[in-house]
Design an enzyme around this catalytic site. Sequence first.
Site, PDB file in Angstrom:
ATOM      1  N   CYS A   2       0.825  -1.197   0.046  1.00  0.00           N
ATOM      2  CA  CYS A   2      -0.033  -0.086  -0.060  1.00  0.00           C
ATOM      3  C   CYS A   2       0.878   1.245  -0.076  1.00  0.00           C
ATOM      4  O   CYS A   2       1.951   1.249   0.639  1.00  0.00           O
ATOM      5  CB  CYS A   2      -0.767   0.091   1.117  1.00  0.00           C
ATOM      6  SG  CYS A   2      -1.889  -1.330   1.465  1.00  0.00           S
ATOM      7  N   ARG A  27       5.145   0.613  -6.070  1.00  0.00           N
ATOM      8  CA  ARG A  27       5.028  -0.359  -4.706  1.00  0.00           C
ATOM      9  C   ARG A  27       4.120  -1.675  -5.061  1.00  0.00           C
ATOM     10  O   ARG A  27       4.326  -2.645  -4.446  1.00  0.00           O
ATOM     11  CB  ARG A  27       4.835   0.349  -3.769  1.00  0.00           C
ATOM     12  CG  ARG A  27       5.603   1.587  -3.277  1.00  0.00           C
ATOM     13  CD  ARG A  27       4.866   2.283  -2.189  1.00  0.00           C
ATOM     14  NE  ARG A  27       4.641   1.696  -1.097  1.00  0.00           N
ATOM     15  CZ  ARG A  27       5.368   1.750   0.248  1.00  0.00           C
ATOM     16  NH1 ARG A  27       6.673   2.165  -0.056  1.00  0.00           N
ATOM     17  NH2 ARG A  27       5.229   1.176   1.260  1.00  0.00           N
ATOM     18  N   TRP A  75      -2.943  -2.820  -1.747  1.00  0.00           N
ATOM     19  CA  TRP A  75      -2.502  -3.972  -2.108  1.00  0.00           C
ATOM     20  C   TRP A  75      -3.223  -5.055  -1.445  1.00  0.00           C
ATOM     21  O   TRP A  75      -2.854  -5.168   0.051  1.00  0.00           O
ATOM     22  CB  TRP A  75      -0.993  -4.181  -2.157  1.00  0.00           C
ATOM     23  CG  TRP A  75      -0.491  -5.444  -2.599  1.00  0.00           C
ATOM     24  CD1 TRP A  75      -0.298  -5.576  -3.855  1.00  0.00           C
ATOM     25  CD2 TRP A  75       0.018  -6.811  -1.876  1.00  0.00           C
ATOM     26  NE1 TRP A  75       0.323  -6.826  -3.967  1.00  0.00           N
ATOM     27  CE2 TRP A  75       0.525  -7.617  -2.825  1.00  0.00           C
ATOM     28  CE3 TRP A  75       0.142  -7.040  -0.481  1.00  0.00           C
ATOM     29  CZ2 TRP A  75       0.997  -8.857  -2.662  1.00  0.00           C
ATOM     30  CZ3 TRP A  75       0.560  -8.202  -0.235  1.00  0.00           C
ATOM     31  CH2 TRP A  75       0.842  -9.071  -1.162  1.00  0.00           C
ATOM     32  N   ASN A 100      -1.672   1.043   6.036  1.00  0.00           N
ATOM     33  CA  ASN A 100      -0.774   0.018   5.419  1.00  0.00           C
ATOM     34  C   ASN A 100      -0.333  -0.951   6.294  1.00  0.00           C
ATOM     35  O   ASN A 100       0.098  -0.523   7.706  1.00  0.00           O
ATOM     36  CB  ASN A 100       0.614   0.684   4.817  1.00  0.00           C
ATOM     37  CG  ASN A 100       1.630  -0.091   4.068  1.00  0.00           C
ATOM     38  OD1 ASN A 100       1.192  -1.402   3.863  1.00  0.00           O
ATOM     39  ND2 ASN A 100       2.766   0.354   3.940  1.00  0.00           N
ATOM     40  N   GLY A 101      -0.574  -2.176   6.300  1.00  0.00           N
ATOM     41  CA  GLY A 101      -0.013  -3.143   7.211  1.00  0.00           C
ATOM     42  C   GLY A 101      -1.321  -4.057   7.286  1.00  0.00           C
ATOM     43  O   GLY A 101      -2.140  -4.191   6.698  1.00  0.00           O
ATOM     44  N   GLU A 483      17.892 -16.589 -10.094  1.00  0.00           N
ATOM     45  CA  GLU A 483      17.241 -15.117 -10.386  1.00  0.00           C
ATOM     46  C   GLU A 483      16.959 -14.944 -11.757  1.00  0.00           C
ATOM     47  O   GLU A 483      15.718 -14.504 -11.710  1.00  0.00           O
ATOM     48  CB  GLU A 483      18.664 -14.290  -9.996  1.00  0.00           C
ATOM     49  CG  GLU A 483      18.122 -12.761 -10.118  1.00  0.00           C
ATOM     50  CD  GLU A 483      17.089 -12.268  -9.373  1.00  0.00           C
ATOM     51  OE1 GLU A 483      16.482 -12.833  -8.594  1.00  0.00           O
ATOM     52  OE2 GLU A 483      16.654 -11.148  -9.762  1.00  0.00           O
ATOM     53  N   LYS A 487      12.839 -13.935 -12.378  1.00  0.00           N
ATOM     54  CA  LYS A 487      12.581 -12.754 -13.359  1.00  0.00           C
ATOM     55  C   LYS A 487      11.484 -13.202 -14.163  1.00  0.00           C
ATOM     56  O   LYS A 487      10.550 -12.363 -14.620  1.00  0.00           O
ATOM     57  CB  LYS A 487      13.904 -12.104 -14.025  1.00  0.00           C
ATOM     58  CG  LYS A 487      14.743 -11.355 -13.242  1.00  0.00           C
ATOM     59  CD  LYS A 487      14.531  -9.936 -12.630  1.00  0.00           C
ATOM     60  CE  LYS A 487      13.707  -9.927 -11.663  1.00  0.00           C
ATOM     61  NZ  LYS A 487      14.551 -10.016 -10.393  1.00  0.00           N
ATOM     62  N   GLU A 490       8.271 -13.542 -12.623  1.00  0.00           N
ATOM     63  CA  GLU A 490       7.604 -12.432 -12.140  1.00  0.00           C
ATOM     64  C   GLU A 490       7.154 -11.653 -13.110  1.00  0.00           C
ATOM     65  O   GLU A 490       5.771 -11.095 -12.908  1.00  0.00           O
ATOM     66  CB  GLU A 490       8.626 -11.455 -11.497  1.00  0.00           C
ATOM     67  CG  GLU A 490       8.970 -11.933 -10.137  1.00  0.00           C
ATOM     68  CD  GLU A 490      10.223 -11.082  -9.455  1.00  0.00           C
ATOM     69  OE1 GLU A 490       9.941 -10.708  -8.277  1.00  0.00           O
ATOM     70  OE2 GLU A 490      11.159 -10.670 -10.248  1.00  0.00           O
ATOM     71  N   HIS A 506      18.333 -35.913 -11.331  1.00  0.00           N
ATOM     72  CA  HIS A 506      17.582 -36.414 -10.011  1.00  0.00           C
ATOM     73  C   HIS A 506      16.333 -35.964  -9.974  1.00  0.00           C
ATOM     74  O   HIS A 506      15.626 -35.927  -9.184  1.00  0.00           O
ATOM     75  CB  HIS A 506      18.329 -35.813  -8.783  1.00  0.00           C
ATOM     76  CG  HIS A 506      19.914 -36.366  -8.705  1.00  0.00           C
ATOM     77  ND1 HIS A 506      20.072 -37.660  -8.738  1.00  0.00           N
ATOM     78  CD2 HIS A 506      20.909 -35.635  -8.605  1.00  0.00           C
ATOM     79  CE1 HIS A 506      21.377 -37.943  -8.536  1.00  0.00           C
ATOM     80  NE2 HIS A 506      21.853 -36.678  -8.706  1.00  0.00           N
ATOM     81  N   LYS A 606       6.274  -4.267  -4.769  1.00  0.00           N
ATOM     82  CA  LYS A 606       7.859  -3.840  -4.516  1.00  0.00           C
ATOM     83  C   LYS A 606       8.303  -3.948  -3.130  1.00  0.00           C
ATOM     84  O   LYS A 606       9.384  -4.570  -2.913  1.00  0.00           O
ATOM     85  CB  LYS A 606       8.197  -2.322  -5.065  1.00  0.00           C
ATOM     86  CG  LYS A 606       9.561  -1.838  -5.184  1.00  0.00           C
ATOM     87  CD  LYS A 606       9.994  -2.611  -6.085  1.00  0.00           C
ATOM     88  CE  LYS A 606      11.779  -2.249  -6.249  1.00  0.00           C
ATOM     89  NZ  LYS A 606      12.445  -3.240  -7.094  1.00  0.00           N
TER      90      LYS A 606
END
Length: 611
Positions: A2, A27, A75, A100-101, A483, A487, A490, A506, A606
């Site tokens: 948020c 964000r 969010w 926010n929270g 990574e 990416k 995402e 394996h 973010k």
Amino acid sequence: MCGIVGAIAPQDVSPVLVEGLRRLEYRGYDSTGVAVAPQAGTLCLRRAVGKVAMLQQRLDAAPCAGPIGIAHSRWATHGGVTEANAHPHVSGDRIALIHNGIIENYVELRSELVAQGYAFASETDTEVIAHLVHDHVKQGLDLTVAVQQAVRRLTGAYAIVVFDAQQPDRIVVARIASPLVVGLAEGANYVASDVQALLPVTKRFQFLEEGDVADIRRDSVTIFDADGHPVQRPVHESSLSADAVERGEYAHYMLKEIHEQPRAIADTLSERIVSDHVLEAAFGPRAAQVLPLVQQVHIVACGTSYHAGLVARYYLEQGARIPCTVEVASEYRYRNPVVMPGTLFLAISQSGETADTLAALREARKLGYVATAAICNVPESSLVRESDLVLMTRAGPEIGVASTKAFTTQLAALGLLGLAIAQRRGIDRRIVALYTRQMRQVPEMVEHTLKLDAAIRGWAQAFSDKHHALFLGRGPTWPIAMEGALKLKEISYIHAEAYAAGELKHGPLALVDHDMPVIAVAPNNTLLEKLKSNLQEVRARGGRLFVFADPNTGIEPSEGVDVITMPDHIEPLQAPLVYTIPLQLLSYHVAVLRGTDVDQPRNLAKSVTVE
Ligand code: G6P
């Protein structure tokens, strides 16, 4: 996560509020809203599902102008993505509040408030705070006192901003575990979840601390600590320019940030290496006292920062010969780890506000570490403030939700940490000198690697209709494969996994067929021959290979094997940084082809300030 903006000024604040939300778009959010008091006794509320542009359309159709107001980008955590769940939440047509929270005891508070006759218009945890504050105000309490009393009832994390339309002389804010910054100007004051929201209106900021409540008026800001005592918080002058977050000629922030990496890495290294020696003072005044005591390192982080930690394990164990473990913060914080004497706790975080990483740091402080250290990109973040040693990455603001330059600058900073520890452990000075020289060459190598962009874009088509992809690496470039897979997931929403190439046989080999592209990073190191055998295993099962290879590997393009040749002479220390670049570019171009929202991918944020 948020985004929060609040303003009190002599003129209409709605443009500042909307611009603030726009500047916080990075964000991640799913809905937005604004509440303004045009005059005492009236409250104007507009909310919209979707982007800030949707809110702007609502405001254009039906303006909401006034000298005091708050705005929020949400969010979703509690309750779906709907207009009713969007903030601000209102109680009694007078109290407007954003948050926010997460409020953990909201169910019990909600039942209590319902029993008192409050009607709930949303499914959020936030709305209870609006009604709680209203309840106290109705009993005749001053708004600031009402907020102080209300927050005492809350368990969980919050940054809240509230005003009373009946008495629109101030905005009251409070925080625990979620960031809030007050922006100071002449005859006007502001609040936001980070400085970037307010850069067009001020450069002077006060960062609120845990438990602070602030009474913000046009010409004064009074801050109270968690015990209710008035306190002074230092005023910081930000050196960021308002356009530090502009996209310029680039189609996306992510692309801009990928291209900023040579400079960002150079900035992170600069002034920290002097005559082939890492300056310990770069880690802060306590470094000289702490570093000689370090016998091992526990690294804790989330997401991309966790991958940086995995690379650091190679730097610390192979380079500095010091034991190192790496763990995701969400697990570490509940694991009650055993801490041997002489262990350094190291948190890595771009934002310095990730809830799990902060909680891990706070847990670590109780566990007998020799010290806590942070590698972070945001100077005034909670992580930086609460850690004993700090090494700042100098990536500049990173707006794209998918981390790029923050990651490579973390790797540069971790390289410096490895070298600083190596120096203390008596590793041959010539070796340390060689490694520092190699670090300094990285920005130029990254610059060369960026020139492969057109060739990489040429590959993107082969991925755009795929549902899965496999990434392979070995040694310190295994985390780089991880990574790369992150990416791709995402931003292009293609399912991607990374494996240490030796692990392929394996299990994951069962997945390999012509429809599963396999991306491999093949630097020229001691594991090269082993990696080549692993690639043969893929080819033998009809898998299509895309290899980023050192020119001296002997890996040639052939039927089912595409190769992009990397710059020559990339040393093992440099490889993790340099091989990251083509994987970022590949994900970017695949996402663009698939038409996804590159900078703000669905469901992601973010800065994840909730658990
Ligand atoms: C979120 C972001 C990731 C980031 C992670 C950790 O999930 O979307 O890009 O890697 O948080 O963030 P931090 O700020 O702690 O590095």
